[in-house]
Scaffold this active site. Structure first.
Site, short mmCIF file in Angstrom:
data_model
loop_
_atom_site.label_atom_id
_atom_site.label_comp_id
_atom_site.label_asym_id
_atom_site.label_seq_id
_atom_site.Cartn_x
_atom_site.Cartn_y
_atom_site.Cartn_z
N LYS A 205 -17.61 35.66 65.89
CA LYS A 205 -18.80 36.42 66.29
C LYS A 205 -18.59 37.87 65.84
CE LYS A 205 -22.49 37.47 68.75
NZ LYS A 205 -23.76 37.09 68.08
N GLU A 279 -3.91 44.16 68.67
CA GLU A 279 -5.21 44.80 68.45
C GLU A 279 -6.33 44.06 69.15
OE1 GLU A 279 -6.67 45.52 64.48
OE2 GLU A 279 -4.71 46.16 63.78
N ARG A 296 4.99 45.47 63.68
CA ARG A 296 5.71 46.64 63.14
C ARG A 296 5.49 47.82 64.07
NH1 ARG A 296 0.70 46.48 60.47
NH2 ARG A 296 -0.52 48.34 60.92
C1 MV4 Z 1 -14.34 42.81 63.38
C2 MV4 Z 1 -15.45 43.65 63.49
C3 MV4 Z 1 -16.56 43.16 64.16
N1 MV4 Z 1 -16.55 41.91 64.67
N2 MV4 Z 1 -14.37 41.57 63.91
C4 MV4 Z 1 -11.69 45.71 60.66
C5 MV4 Z 1 -10.20 45.84 60.62
C6 MV4 Z 1 -9.69 44.55 61.10
N3 MV4 Z 1 -8.43 44.70 61.77
C7 MV4 Z 1 -10.75 44.03 61.99
N4 MV4 Z 1 -11.94 44.75 61.65
C8 MV4 Z 1 -13.14 44.44 62.24
N5 MV4 Z 1 -13.21 43.21 62.78
C9 MV4 Z 1 -15.47 41.15 64.52
N6 MV4 Z 1 -15.48 39.90 65.04
C10 MV4 Z 1 -15.40 44.92 62.96
C11 MV4 Z 1 -14.24 45.34 62.31
C12 MV4 Z 1 -14.27 46.69 61.81
C13 MV4 Z 1 -13.46 47.67 62.34
C14 MV4 Z 1 -12.57 47.39 63.37
C15 MV4 Z 1 -11.79 48.37 63.90
C16 MV4 Z 1 -11.90 49.67 63.42
C17 MV4 Z 1 -12.76 49.97 62.40
C18 MV4 Z 1 -13.55 48.99 61.84
C19 MV4 Z 1 -14.44 49.30 60.83
C20 MV4 Z 1 -15.21 48.32 60.29
C21 MV4 Z 1 -15.13 47.01 60.78
#
Ligand code: MV4
Length: 434
Positions: A205, A279, A296
């Site tokens: 989602k 995270e 890490r």
């Molecule tokens: C997501 C999300 C929205 N919904 N997963 C980006 C880094 C990766 N570790 C996971 N990320 C994301 N996963 C779902 N289900 C939006 C992001 C995301 C994001 C997450 C954390 C910090 C900045 C971000 C920037 C764009 C998208």
């Protein structure tokens, strides 16, 4: 009592984190070996280590990522252990295995755990089994566009496709409706295959305006786990964090206690050892969902050190020596006050092309653009912000452009000051359409 005492550690990294590990070794009375590429001959990690060995040319693939060169350096200098820092080989299970096979302690989790956490949908399934909340999505790897369509209809659009071997934002596709799912699925598979040599993709989602919140963990080699609170990392641009803080202004004490309790058990069950980060995304309703584990130490670890009083890098080394958390930690983990970190990056504010300095200090263009980390502490968030503003106003960097002006605008923003922001917040500080 430690089962071993390290006499000498090799740091398989460069820059800030290499110097940070050298500091921890000095505090513990352990000798250090730096490795460096031809571009880093005059870097501070080379200066401050007891010994230094050149491991190859500027290109990372032929120096900081070259396992045989690093192992050779370790064998020539007779080190007991290797600290991988962050990035480079820090989450490379094969490297951890080669260290073990060479009778050199790898300061981090065991290879099997690194490998498991690197397969994101496996980590997700594992956490779910142990009661850690996850977002609705596929139970494992998506096998066909038809399966994707079926699942997406169940969880509701938008959904996101993520590379199993990805992380850090690479290889993701947002799907807004069934019409675009089949082609985006093939794209995601293709990109995952060429970027990570595994085409596996899973589905979740999609949260449009999440906060990025991560929990710091420490686990010893005797089954004990401690959770060192969380960090708020929502202020990011292109998956590069600009400013981090602890605690998160969005996490309640009850929520922290609840997540910490389930994580303690899950991390112990995983057989996870040493330091790590779990995270989460927080949705618009304030609920936290696990997304991935970083096996890490992270760039932003100091804000946790300030609010807990625990030296995370020293703890990593002592855990690797076989010491228990009860020997390492002064008492129960308590969070006190507030801490903020600004990552000072060398950059051109118009194009974000890394800047270069050519006089006394050289910032080689081959690696990332972090030139300094500025960390403040206060008895509360307002004091930590104010001290950061004061410190940034006195921070002088000549010869290059840095991220400081943008961080000053962020700190002055009323929504930032109110703790009211998500991962889209940064857009208002960037040029172009909002
Ligand atoms: C997501 C999300 C929205 N919904 N997963 C980006 C880094 C990766 N570790 C996971 N990320 C994301 N996963 C779902 N289900 C939006 C992001 C995301 C994001 C997450 C954390 C910090 C900045 C971000 C920037 C764009 C998208």
């Amino acid at each position: 009592m430690p089962s071993v005492r390290f006499k000498k550690i090799l740091i398989a990294n460069r820059g800030e984190i290499a110097v940070r590990v050298i500091c921890a070794c000095k505090d513990l009375g352990i000798q250090t070996v730096a490795v460096y590429s031809e571009a880093d001959r005059y870097s501070s990690h080379v200066r401050f280590a007891d010994q230094a060995i050149c491991i190859g040319p500027a290109k990372s693939a032929r120096s900081y990522l070259d396992i045989p060169s690093i192992i050779s350096a370790a064998e020539i200098t007779g080190v007991d252990a290797i600290h991988p820092g962050y990035g480079f080989l820090s989450e490379n299970a094969t490297f951890a295995e080669v260290c073990e096979a060479s009778q050199i302690k790898f300061i981090g989790p065991g290879p099997e755990v690194i490998r498991m956490m690197g397969v994101k949908e496996r980590a997700r399934a594992f956490m779910r089994e142990l009661g850690v909340p996850i977002l609705p999505g596929s139970p494992g790897v998506l096998t066909s566009p038809e399966e994707g369509l079926e699942l997406a209809a169940k969880v509701g659009y938008p959904v996101i496709l993520k590379a199993s071997a990805g992380g850090g934002g690479r290889g993701m596709r947002i799907v807004n409706g069934p019409g675009e799912l089949p082609s985006l699925f093939l794209q995601a598979q293709h990109e995952a295959g060429s970027a990570f040599s595994s085409p596996d993709v899973y589905l979740e989602k999609y949260i449009g305006a999440p906060r990025h919140i991560e929990f710091q963990i420490l686990a010893d080699e005797h089954g004990n786990v401690e959770i060192l609170g969380e960090r708020e990392c929502s202020v990011q641009r292109r998956h590069q964090k600009l400013l981090e803080e602890s605690p998160s202004p969005a996490v309640t004490d009850a929520q922290r206690a609840e997540i910490s309790a389930v994580l303690r058990n899950a991390i112990a069950q995983a057989g996870y050892t040493n330091a790590g980060t779990v995270e989460f995304l927080m949705d618009e309703a304030g609920k936290l969902y696990f997304i991935e584990v970083n096996a890490r130490v992270q760039v932003e670890h100091p804000v946790t050190e300030f609010v807990t009083g625990i030296d995370i890098v020293k703890s990593q080394i002592r855990i690797a020596q076989g010491e228990t958390l009860s020997e390492i930690l002064p008492g129960p983990v308590e969070l006190r006050g507030h801490s903020i970190e600004c990552r000072i990056n060398a950059e051109n504010p118009e194009t974000f092309v890394p800047s270069r300095a050519y006089t006394d200090c050289v910032i080689p263009p081959f690696y990332d653009s972090l030139v300094a980390k500025l960390i403040t502490y206060g008895s509360d968030r307002a004091e930590a912000i104010q001290r950061m503003q004061r410190a940034l106003s006195m921070f002088i960097v000549e010869g290059i452009h840095t991220s400081i002006p943008m961080q000053q605008r962020i700190l002055a923003d009323p929504d930032f000051q109110a703790g009211n922001f998500d991962t889209n917040f940064i857009k208002r500080f960037l040029p172009g359409p909002k």
